[in-house]
Design a protein around this motif. Sequence first.
Motif, PDB file in Angstrom:
ATOM      1  N   ALA A 202       0.834  -1.204   0.000  1.00 41.72           N
ATOM      2  CA  ALA A 202       0.000   0.000   0.000  1.00 41.72           C
ATOM      3  C   ALA A 202       0.867   1.252   0.000  1.00 41.72           C
ATOM      4  O   ALA A 202       0.607   2.213  -0.741  1.00 41.72           O
ATOM      5  N   THR A 203       1.928   1.250   0.808  1.00 42.13           N
ATOM      6  CA  THR A 203       2.813   2.414   0.878  1.00 42.13           C
ATOM      7  C   THR A 203       3.513   2.646  -0.453  1.00 42.13           C
ATOM      8  O   THR A 203       3.626   3.787  -0.916  1.00 42.13           O
ATOM      9  N   ALA A 204       3.973   1.573  -1.084  1.00 43.97           N
ATOM     10  CA  ALA A 204       4.657   1.710  -2.379  1.00 43.97           C
ATOM     11  C   ALA A 204       3.709   2.250  -3.449  1.00 43.97           C
ATOM     12  O   ALA A 204       4.090   3.097  -4.264  1.00 43.97           O
ATOM     13  N   ARG A 205       2.461   1.771  -3.449  1.00 42.65           N
ATOM     14  CA  ARG A 205       1.489   2.272  -4.431  1.00 42.65           C
ATOM     15  C   ARG A 205       1.214   3.758  -4.229  1.00 42.65           C
ATOM     16  O   ARG A 205       1.197   4.539  -5.189  1.00 42.65           O
ATOM     17  N   VAL A 206       0.985   4.137  -2.986  1.00 39.00           N
ATOM     18  CA  VAL A 206       0.724   5.549  -2.701  1.00 39.00           C
ATOM     19  C   VAL A 206       1.946   6.396  -3.043  1.00 39.00           C
ATOM     20  O   VAL A 206       1.829   7.483  -3.629  1.00 39.00           O
TER      21      VAL A 206
ATOM     22  N   GLU B 165      19.077   3.603  10.303  1.00 40.83           N
ATOM     23  CA  GLU B 165      19.880   4.380  11.244  1.00 40.83           C
ATOM     24  C   GLU B 165      19.402   5.828  11.286  1.00 40.83           C
ATOM     25  O   GLU B 165      19.314   6.439  12.357  1.00 40.83           O
ATOM     26  N   ALA B 166      19.073   6.378  10.121  1.00 36.35           N
ATOM     27  CA  ALA B 166      18.585   7.759  10.071  1.00 36.35           C
ATOM     28  C   ALA B 166      17.261   7.897  10.812  1.00 36.35           C
ATOM     29  O   ALA B 166      17.013   8.905  11.487  1.00 36.35           O
ATOM     30  N   ILE B 167      16.381   6.892  10.698  1.00 38.83           N
ATOM     31  CA  ILE B 167      15.105   6.926  11.421  1.00 38.83           C
ATOM     32  C   ILE B 167      15.354   6.894  12.925  1.00 38.83           C
ATOM     33  O   ILE B 167      14.753   7.673  13.687  1.00 38.83           O
ATOM     34  N   ASP B 168      16.236   6.000  13.388  1.00 40.50           N
ATOM     35  CA  ASP B 168      16.534   5.933  14.819  1.00 40.50           C
ATOM     36  C   ASP B 168      17.119   7.249  15.321  1.00 40.50           C
ATOM     37  O   ASP B 168      16.732   7.749  16.388  1.00 40.50           O
TER      38      ASP B 168
ATOM     39  N   ILE C  40       6.026   1.849   7.249  1.00 40.30           N
ATOM     40  CA  ILE C  40       5.570   2.850   6.279  1.00 40.30           C
ATOM     41  C   ILE C  40       6.663   3.873   6.010  1.00 40.30           C
ATOM     42  O   ILE C  40       6.918   4.247   4.855  1.00 40.30           O
ATOM     43  N   THR C  41       7.338   4.310   7.059  1.00 36.25           N
ATOM     44  CA  THR C  41       8.405   5.306   6.902  1.00 36.25           C
ATOM     45  C   THR C  41       9.547   4.769   6.057  1.00 36.25           C
ATOM     46  O   THR C  41      10.029   5.435   5.129  1.00 36.25           O
ATOM     47  N   VAL C  42       9.999   3.549   6.364  1.00 37.25           N
ATOM     48  CA  VAL C  42      11.099   2.950   5.598  1.00 37.25           C
ATOM     49  C   VAL C  42      10.721   2.812   4.125  1.00 37.25           C
ATOM     50  O   VAL C  42      11.481   3.194   3.229  1.00 37.25           O
ATOM     51  N   THR C  43       9.536   2.259   3.854  1.00 34.04           N
ATOM     52  CA  THR C  43       9.110   2.040   2.471  1.00 34.04           C
ATOM     53  C   THR C  43       8.949   3.361   1.730  1.00 34.04           C
ATOM     54  O   THR C  43       9.361   3.493   0.565  1.00 34.04           O
ATOM     55  N   ALA C  44       8.365   4.354   2.392  1.00 35.17           N
ATOM     56  CA  ALA C  44       8.147   5.651   1.748  1.00 35.17           C
ATOM     57  C   ALA C  44       9.467   6.303   1.368  1.00 35.17           C
ATOM     58  O   ALA C  44       9.601   6.865   0.266  1.00 35.17           O
ATOM     59  N   ILE C  45      10.446   6.228   2.245  1.00 38.53           N
ATOM     60  CA  ILE C  45      11.731   6.871   1.974  1.00 38.53           C
ATOM     61  C   ILE C  45      12.536   6.075   0.954  1.00 38.53           C
ATOM     62  O   ILE C  45      13.135   6.642   0.032  1.00 38.53           O
ATOM     63  N   GLU C  46      12.560   4.746   1.097  1.00 36.36           N
ATOM     64  CA  GLU C  46      13.284   3.919   0.128  1.00 36.36           C
ATOM     65  C   GLU C  46      12.748   4.128  -1.284  1.00 36.36           C
ATOM     66  O   GLU C  46      13.527   4.287  -2.244  1.00 36.36           O
ATOM     67  N   ASN C  47      11.435   4.113  -1.429  1.00 42.87           N
ATOM     68  CA  ASN C  47      10.837   4.253  -2.752  1.00 42.87           C
ATOM     69  C   ASN C  47      11.138   5.625  -3.338  1.00 42.87           C
ATOM     70  O   ASN C  47      11.444   5.749  -4.534  1.00 42.87           O
ATOM     71  N   LEU C  48      11.067   6.655  -2.513  1.00 40.60           N
ATOM     72  CA  LEU C  48      11.371   8.004  -2.999  1.00 40.60           C
ATOM     73  C   LEU C  48      12.820   8.105  -3.469  1.00 40.60           C
ATOM     74  O   LEU C  48      13.096   8.636  -4.561  1.00 40.60           O
TER      75      LEU C  48
END
Length: 449
Positions: free
Chosen positions: A137-141, A280-283, A361-369
């Motif tokens: 869902a996160t990747a699609r959005v 690591e950046a999220i932590d 969601i955060t990891v997927t959103a940032i990786e995809n971007l």
Amino acid sequence: MDDLSTPVPPPGCPAHHSGARVPLYGPEFAADPQAYYAYLRHYGPTAPVELAPGVEATLVTDYATALQLLQDSASFRKDARRWRALGEGKVPPDSPVAPVLAYRPNAMFSDGAEHLRLRQAITDSMAKVDPRKVSQATARVSDFLISQFGARGSADLLGDYAKQLPLFVFNELFGVPADIGDRVVFGIAGMFDGVNAEKAMGVLFTAVGELVALKRSRPGDDVTTWLMQHPAQLTDEEMVHQLALLMVGGNEPLRNLIGNTLHRLLTHDAYAHQGGLIDEAIDDTLWENPPMSNLAPHYPVADMEFGGTRLQAGDLLLVSFAAANTGPALTAARQAGSNRAHLAWSAGPHACPSKEPARQITVTAIENLLNKLPDVELAVPADSLTWRPGPFNRGLATLPARFTPVDVARRSSAAAPADTSARQEPAAATDRKTERGGMWSQFLNWLTR
């Protein structure tokens, strides 16, 4: 005592020469909150603050003291009807902090057996969410949002991306149809942007009420239905308030976590475009720049001394996650490897029930971007960025970026969600549809074109 040993309020702080409570609002606080926290620590584990004009509170800035408060449900309660200043009419009725702190019949503002019942229904329902569905869902959005600005070669990664992505993902996970989803997006955005917040709240609660009515008659494979079918047997009113809590309470922190982590990745060379360092950046963001900086309201059940401050029953206490995380006592523990011992998700019986989906969601959103825009960079000097004012959250106003223009195609139908309830609309909704539609409608149309 040497005067130089006594900290002074940060420049521009109204408490500088008056000895008044330290204000946690306004552009000065938003620009450098850590300077304020450093000053507040000289009071001890707790400090006198003002959340908005006329709204006083005691802020817990020490990590150990914060844990003590969060875990002591016998001495401190969450029910905001205990708030003495509010009951005595000392809080202005139009105060901008009232919508966040005022009582509602949901898990955040309940205690004891009632809290356990509501909390169990929420955690059990969220536990049924398939992590693969969250990622898909996160990747699609993400693809859809990037497709809206990718060809331009520039975007505001807050307004165009981080602000909208959590709303869309939640709509899909909660099985929200197009017309209702458009109003959910409008309502949540309006509440946090401060543009006619009262109207926005009304729109949101009306839309969520319609969602509950729809799922009573047409259940689906979604969080709304699971919550409705839970053995706790929530009433329609309880359903509306728990769903609003999840949607509103989940959106603002997630928006800020995505935005603050992107900001960190784009402004710290150590992370620049190295996908393996996203975790690591999220932590580091959760430690040093948490999305909700000061919250977790509590009220003592009796007069007491706590953290060096004399409190009366019903006084408002807040936890400063940002100050507790960055206090000197935590530096050694963090260096020793306790990288997830921060308080950004809170702690105790009211800790965030959705931290794993939020992180995913955060990891997927940032990786995809970063995969779609590998050369993305800030479009303005880092020191020109401004932060949204307010005592509770920590988020940028904008995050302008530039990149090589791209064309993002819709993902194959194989990746489409198995449950199509989010695309179905009741007959009444069809009558209200307009050609223009909202962003959620546009996303659903984009998926199926």
